[in-house]
Design an enzyme around this catalytic site. Structure first.
Site, PDB file in Angstrom:
ATOM      1  N   ALA A 261      -1.969   5.791   1.090  1.00  0.00           N
ATOM      2  CA  ALA A 261      -3.106   4.880   1.235  1.00  0.00           C
ATOM      3  C   ALA A 261      -3.158   4.312   2.649  1.00  0.00           C
ATOM      4  O   ALA A 261      -2.151   4.242   3.354  1.00  0.00           O
ATOM      5  CB  ALA A 261      -3.016   3.748   0.218  1.00  0.00           C
TER       6      ALA A 261
ATOM      7  N   LEU B 126       0.873  -1.179   0.000  1.00  0.00           N
ATOM      8  CA  LEU B 126       0.000   0.000   0.000  1.00  0.00           C
ATOM      9  C   LEU B 126       0.907   1.224   0.000  1.00  0.00           C
ATOM     10  O   LEU B 126       1.851   1.307   0.788  1.00  0.00           O
ATOM     11  CB  LEU B 126      -0.898   0.029   1.240  1.00  0.00           C
ATOM     12  CG  LEU B 126      -2.145  -0.853   1.241  1.00  0.00           C
ATOM     13  CD1 LEU B 126      -2.826  -0.782   2.610  1.00  0.00           C
ATOM     14  CD2 LEU B 126      -3.121  -0.437   0.152  1.00  0.00           C
ATOM     15  N   ASP B 127       0.628   2.188  -0.880  1.00  0.00           N
ATOM     16  CA  ASP B 127       1.427   3.404  -0.937  1.00  0.00           C
ATOM     17  C   ASP B 127       1.318   4.177   0.374  1.00  0.00           C
ATOM     18  O   ASP B 127       0.340   4.029   1.111  1.00  0.00           O
ATOM     19  CB  ASP B 127       0.953   4.288  -2.093  1.00  0.00           C
ATOM     20  CG  ASP B 127       1.239   3.665  -3.446  1.00  0.00           C
ATOM     21  OD1 ASP B 127       2.182   2.870  -3.548  1.00  0.00           O
ATOM     22  OD2 ASP B 127       0.500   3.972  -4.406  1.00  0.00           O
ATOM     23  N   PRO B 128       2.283   5.050   0.661  1.00  0.00           N
ATOM     24  CA  PRO B 128       2.211   5.851   1.889  1.00  0.00           C
ATOM     25  C   PRO B 128       0.920   6.646   2.026  1.00  0.00           C
ATOM     26  O   PRO B 128       0.398   6.795   3.140  1.00  0.00           O
ATOM     27  CB  PRO B 128       3.426   6.776   1.766  1.00  0.00           C
ATOM     28  CG  PRO B 128       4.412   5.978   0.976  1.00  0.00           C
ATOM     29  CD  PRO B 128       3.581   5.227  -0.031  1.00  0.00           C
TER      30      PRO B 128
END
Length: 324
Positions: A58, A54-56
């Protein structure tokens, strides 16, 4: 959502080789790897890995496999996932989300869409399609993530990959701001989907303003704990958040073996066992349990009467689990 399996019992603090699955509600602002390292430290684990970045920017469900569970983490890598995504129409970002350089692409006098139009366009994204991964992604080329190339101003040619959108619905619409829920196949980039939706609606694109993963396979965000909850617990109490290793193999058939058979399996030997239920030729994987219902590992039918061990829990871990 009701839990499919009970969490594992707490274990003594000295058991740094803890095994299980932590369902973490990753907060916004940190990377998946950072969340993994914090969790690993709080649980005094010697081995850990997550099952999907998960991206930062998100948040949401991030399953983390600890100890023996890392042997079976691949079971979650290809599962379907569900996301709640918010997007802004008429603008695009070089990263596809709010953390990049944003510029307007819609006409200055553009009118916001109405709900029927948005719903109509969303339905056109259902089913199979090909999607080109974004440059700002964790995919690697020669051991280097694509986002590092992107930050250096280098664009790498990427091959399109097949994705599946199983469902997509409109949750909210306010002017040029839209919130949607998407259930999709593994490997789907929501940032790319969002930009395509903006183009299809006639606004030149869109960018992601917020993202939450709510489901990964049979796991749901309602079953997850936060880092704050984990840290607030006593060291021993933190193990109560762990799910059993075999929860990763929820949809794999199971079979119980007596003590002699279990011992042979743990030693890497095959066991003669008649199939109790007919299954398809492709359905050969098997969860293995001993007579006390302790999970031994993953096996496979090689014929109608022979089971071979494929990926086993180490004997010490099984003995420790039996003693709890």
């Amino acid at each position: 959502m009701t839990k499919f399996l009970s969490p594992t019992q707490s274990v003594p603090l000295k058991s740094v080789n803890c095994s299980g699955v932590l369902l973490l509600n990753k907060p916004v602002g940190i990377s998946s790897n950072r969340a993994l390292q914090i969790s690993k430290r709080l649980l005094s684990a010697t081995k850990a890995g997550h099952t999907g970045t998960l991206d930062p920017m998100a948040q949401g469900l991030l399953p983390i496999c600890l100890g023996e569970a890392t042997k079976f983490s691949s079971a979650l890598l290809s599962v379907d996932k569900t996301y709640v995504a918010s997007l802004r129409l008429g603008y695009i970002s070089n990263t596809g989300d709010a953390e990049g350089e944003i510029r307007q692409v819609a006409e200055p006098d553009a009118y916001p869409p109405d709900s029927p139009r948005v719903i109509e366009i969303l339905q056109t994204f259902l089913g199979r399609s090909n999607q080109i991964p974004p440059m700002f992604s964790a995919l690697k080329l020669r051991g280097k993530p694509l986002y590092q190339y992107a930050r250096e101003g280098i664009t790498i040619e990427r091959k399109a990959r097949e994705i599946v959108i199983y469902s997509i619905s409109l949750d909210a619409l306010s002017g040029f701001e839209i919130t949607i829920t998407v259930r999709c196949s593994s490997g789907t980039y929501i940032r790319t989907l969002v930009e395509d939706i903006g183009k299809a609606l006639g606004y030149g694109g869109a960018y992601l303003t917020a993202l939450s993963r709510t489901d990964a396979g049979h796991f749901n965000l309602s079953q997850a704990c936060s880092l704050d909850q984990l840290e607030a617990e006593t060291p021993a109490g933190r193990y109560n958040f762990l799910w059993p290793v075999d929860s990763l193999l929820h949809d794999v058939p199971s079979l119980i073996f007596d003590d002699d058979e279990a011992a042979r399996l743990l030693q890497g030997q095959s066991v003669r066992k008649s199939k109790q239920q007919p299954c398809s030729p492709s359905d050969t994987k098997l969860r293995l349990y001993d007579s006390r219902n302790v999970f031994l590992g993953l096996g496979e039918w090689v014929d109608s009467e022979t089971v071979v061990p494929k990926r086993m829990i180490v004997s010490a871990a099984v003995a420790a689990a039996t003693a709890r």
